[in-house]
Design a protein around this motif. Structure first.
Motif, PDB file in Angstrom:
ATOM      1  N   ILE A  71       9.274 -10.256 -11.694  1.00  0.00           N
ATOM      2  CA  ILE A  71       8.385 -10.218 -10.531  1.00  0.00           C
ATOM      3  C   ILE A  71       7.767  -8.828 -10.381  1.00  0.00           C
ATOM      4  O   ILE A  71       6.588  -8.693 -10.027  1.00  0.00           O
ATOM      5  CB  ILE A  71       9.153 -10.630  -9.256  1.00  0.00           C
ATOM      6  N   LYS A  72       8.556  -7.779 -10.658  1.00  0.00           N
ATOM      7  CA  LYS A  72       8.007  -6.427 -10.632  1.00  0.00           C
ATOM      8  C   LYS A  72       6.812  -6.307 -11.567  1.00  0.00           C
ATOM      9  O   LYS A  72       5.755  -5.777 -11.195  1.00  0.00           O
ATOM     10  CB  LYS A  72       9.079  -5.403 -11.052  1.00  0.00           C
ATOM     11  N   ARG A  73       6.987  -6.796 -12.799  1.00  0.00           N
ATOM     12  CA  ARG A  73       5.892  -6.706 -13.773  1.00  0.00           C
ATOM     13  C   ARG A  73       4.663  -7.448 -13.275  1.00  0.00           C
ATOM     14  O   ARG A  73       3.529  -6.967 -13.403  1.00  0.00           O
ATOM     15  CB  ARG A  73       6.338  -7.257 -15.131  1.00  0.00           C
ATOM     16  N   LEU A  74       4.877  -8.642 -12.718  1.00  0.00           N
ATOM     17  CA  LEU A  74       3.762  -9.460 -12.249  1.00  0.00           C
ATOM     18  C   LEU A  74       3.001  -8.767 -11.127  1.00  0.00           C
ATOM     19  O   LEU A  74       1.767  -8.662 -11.176  1.00  0.00           O
ATOM     20  CB  LEU A  74       4.281 -10.816 -11.768  1.00  0.00           C
ATOM     21  N   VAL A  75       3.705  -8.258 -10.120  1.00  0.00           N
ATOM     22  CA  VAL A  75       3.003  -7.654  -8.982  1.00  0.00           C
ATOM     23  C   VAL A  75       2.368  -6.319  -9.369  1.00  0.00           C
ATOM     24  O   VAL A  75       1.320  -5.952  -8.821  1.00  0.00           O
ATOM     25  CB  VAL A  75       3.924  -7.517  -7.750  1.00  0.00           C
ATOM     26  N   ARG A  76       2.972  -5.594 -10.317  1.00  0.00           N
ATOM     27  CA  ARG A  76       2.339  -4.367 -10.815  1.00  0.00           C
ATOM     28  C   ARG A  76       1.017  -4.699 -11.504  1.00  0.00           C
ATOM     29  O   ARG A  76       0.000  -4.026 -11.296  1.00  0.00           O
ATOM     30  CB  ARG A  76       3.252  -3.634 -11.800  1.00  0.00           C
ATOM     31  N   GLN A  77       1.034  -5.715 -12.364  1.00  0.00           N
ATOM     32  CA  GLN A  77      -0.170  -6.109 -13.076  1.00  0.00           C
ATOM     33  C   GLN A  77      -1.253  -6.581 -12.110  1.00  0.00           C
ATOM     34  O   GLN A  77      -2.427  -6.225 -12.246  1.00  0.00           O
ATOM     35  CB  GLN A  77       0.150  -7.217 -14.084  1.00  0.00           C
ATOM     36  N   GLU A  78      -0.865  -7.398 -11.130  1.00  0.00           N
ATOM     37  CA  GLU A  78      -1.824  -7.905 -10.149  1.00  0.00           C
ATOM     38  C   GLU A  78      -2.497  -6.766  -9.385  1.00  0.00           C
ATOM     39  O   GLU A  78      -3.664  -6.865  -9.009  1.00  0.00           O
ATOM     40  CB  GLU A  78      -1.129  -8.837  -9.165  1.00  0.00           C
ATOM     41  N   ALA A  79      -1.743  -5.688  -9.163  1.00  0.00           N
ATOM     42  CA  ALA A  79      -2.255  -4.563  -8.376  1.00  0.00           C
ATOM     43  C   ALA A  79      -2.941  -3.505  -9.231  1.00  0.00           C
ATOM     44  O   ALA A  79      -3.405  -2.497  -8.693  1.00  0.00           O
ATOM     45  CB  ALA A  79      -1.110  -3.928  -7.595  1.00  0.00           C
ATOM     46  N   GLY A  80      -3.008  -3.706 -10.542  1.00  0.00           N
ATOM     47  CA  GLY A  80      -3.583  -2.675 -11.400  1.00  0.00           C
ATOM     48  C   GLY A  80      -2.706  -1.449 -11.492  1.00  0.00           C
ATOM     49  O   GLY A  80      -3.189  -0.317 -11.585  1.00  0.00           O
ATOM     50  N   PHE A  81      -1.387  -1.664 -11.429  1.00  0.00           N
ATOM     51  CA  PHE A  81      -0.393  -0.607 -11.654  1.00  0.00           C
ATOM     52  C   PHE A  81      -0.557   0.566 -10.681  1.00  0.00           C
ATOM     53  O   PHE A  81      -0.462   1.729 -11.075  1.00  0.00           O
ATOM     54  CB  PHE A  81      -0.446  -0.126 -13.107  1.00  0.00           C
ATOM     55  N   GLY A  82      -0.789   0.224  -9.420  1.00  0.00           N
ATOM     56  CA  GLY A  82      -0.883   1.259  -8.408  1.00  0.00           C
ATOM     57  C   GLY A  82      -0.792   0.656  -7.023  1.00  0.00           C
ATOM     58  O   GLY A  82      -0.773  -0.565  -6.848  1.00  0.00           O
ATOM     59  N   CYS A  83      -0.732   1.524  -6.029  1.00  0.00           N
ATOM     60  CA  CYS A  83      -0.652   1.100  -4.639  1.00  0.00           C
ATOM     61  C   CYS A  83      -1.811   0.172  -4.302  1.00  0.00           C
ATOM     62  O   CYS A  83      -2.971   0.481  -4.587  1.00  0.00           O
ATOM     63  CB  CYS A  83      -0.685   2.331  -3.737  1.00  0.00           C
ATOM     64  N   CYS A  84      -1.499  -0.963  -3.690  1.00  0.00           N
ATOM     65  CA  CYS A  84      -2.542  -1.930  -3.345  1.00  0.00           C
ATOM     66  C   CYS A  84      -3.568  -1.335  -2.383  1.00  0.00           C
ATOM     67  O   CYS A  84      -4.739  -1.707  -2.422  1.00  0.00           O
ATOM     68  CB  CYS A  84      -1.925  -3.176  -2.710  1.00  0.00           C
ATOM     69  N   LYS A  85      -3.134  -0.389  -1.530  1.00  0.00           N
ATOM     70  CA  LYS A  85      -4.055   0.174  -0.542  1.00  0.00           C
ATOM     71  C   LYS A  85      -4.850   1.362  -1.075  1.00  0.00           C
ATOM     72  O   LYS A  85      -6.056   1.452  -0.872  1.00  0.00           O
ATOM     73  CB  LYS A  85      -3.298   0.595   0.715  1.00  0.00           C
ATOM     74  N   CYS A  86      -4.167   2.310  -1.779  1.00  0.00           N
ATOM     75  CA  CYS A  86      -4.861   3.552  -2.178  1.00  0.00           C
ATOM     76  C   CYS A  86      -4.912   3.769  -3.682  1.00  0.00           C
ATOM     77  O   CYS A  86      -5.593   4.685  -4.142  1.00  0.00           O
ATOM     78  CB  CYS A  86      -4.220   4.756  -1.503  1.00  0.00           C
TER      79      CYS A  86
END
Length: 278
Positions: A14-29
């Motif tokens: 799940i970590k890998r999936l959410v990192r990929q979805e976010a472009g490997f950075g904070c979703c906000k900044c």
């Protein structure tokens, strides 16, 4: 007080999936130093988990970022919206070549250790630079622990985390820069000020300086290949130690920087071949 570990219990897939979805950075900044945030507490559904930098994560956990805002940032991640699909620390190097003043380090892994405690490590993972660092104060209290770009422990509020494309700075709000990485060119430029057990490593734009067991040791115009800077307080020794994967390293001295780097990269490949390291 020593920073407490708070490593995320989110499963690795799940970590890998959410990192990929976010472009490997904070979703906000978009900052590449991240923590895992549960929009819905204790949920293991990736739709309820997002990545935020420690500052934005604090904003979410104290209720200053509403669930509606969290959902918006998860669905519209900063990096993806700006085309940084591989994150802000995307680099065009298969192997890190790091410049510290007029010195270069060739290779990935640990760079600086005190009593076998790694203070600084870099590696390349799928075209992204991953940082591991421990920041201690003068009294040997652990302030910040980052492992492969995940903020493991430490109160983020006294710190400024600044980043842009291929650039990162970590600075105490009342003090000097603790770490700065500029990966926009080859070699990567790095500066840091590291403490551990009375030992101090200053990596600045001019040179590397060590003070501790010995005083005012400096390095200039050298390329370190599969070598680490090690302070051993029990034996009171400061030394260059080879990467244990190879059992040996190479020190390149050459007047022209680009030629010195080429020789360093060639030496790394030869070490890999002789040591059968992937």
């Amino acid at each position: 007080m020593i920073a407490e570990k708070r490593r995320s219990n989110v499963p690795e897939p799940i970590k890998r999936l959410v990192r990929q979805e976010a472009g490997f950075g904070c979703c906000k900044c978009g900052n590449p130093i991240i923590e895992y945030h549960h929009i819905v507490p204790k949920s293991e559904d990736p739709r309820d988990i997002m990545v935020l930098c420690p500052i934005c994560h604090h904003e979410a956990t104290v209720g200053a970022m509403t669930e509606e805002e969290q959902r918006f940032y998860k669905e519209h991640p900063f990096n993806i919206q700006r085309g940084y699909v591989k994150g802000k620390l995307k680099i065009n190097q298969k192997l890190p070549v790091v410049a510290i003043g007029n010195n270069q380090f060739v290779g990935e892994g640990d760079f600086i250790l005190v009593d076998q405690d790694s203070l600084l490590s870099l590696r390349v993972n799928s075209g992204r630079l991953e940082l591991s660092i421990k920041l201690y104060d003068h009294n040997d209290q652990l302030l910040v622990h980052i492992e492969n770009n995940e903020w493991i422990s430490g109160d983020p509020m006294p710190w400024d985390l600044e980043s842009s494309f291929q650039w990162l700075r970590i600075r105490h709000r009342l003090r000097n820069i603790a770490l700065e990485i500029d990966a926009r060119k080859i070699p990567i430029k790095l500066r840091a000020n590291l403490y551990r057990k009375g030992q101090n490593f200053q990596l600045n734009p001019r040179q590397i300086i060590f003070n501790g067991i010995v005083q005012n040791v400096g390095f200039v115009n050298l390329c370190f290949v599969a070598l680490r800077l090690v302070a051993d307080t029990s034996s009171r020794q400061f030394k260059l130690e080879p990467d244990p994967r190879f059992g040996k390293g190479v020190l390149v001295s050459w007047p022209d920087i680009q030629e010195r780097i080429k020789k360093g990269l060639k030496a790394w490949e030869q070490l890999k071949e002789s040591g059968n390291v992937a």
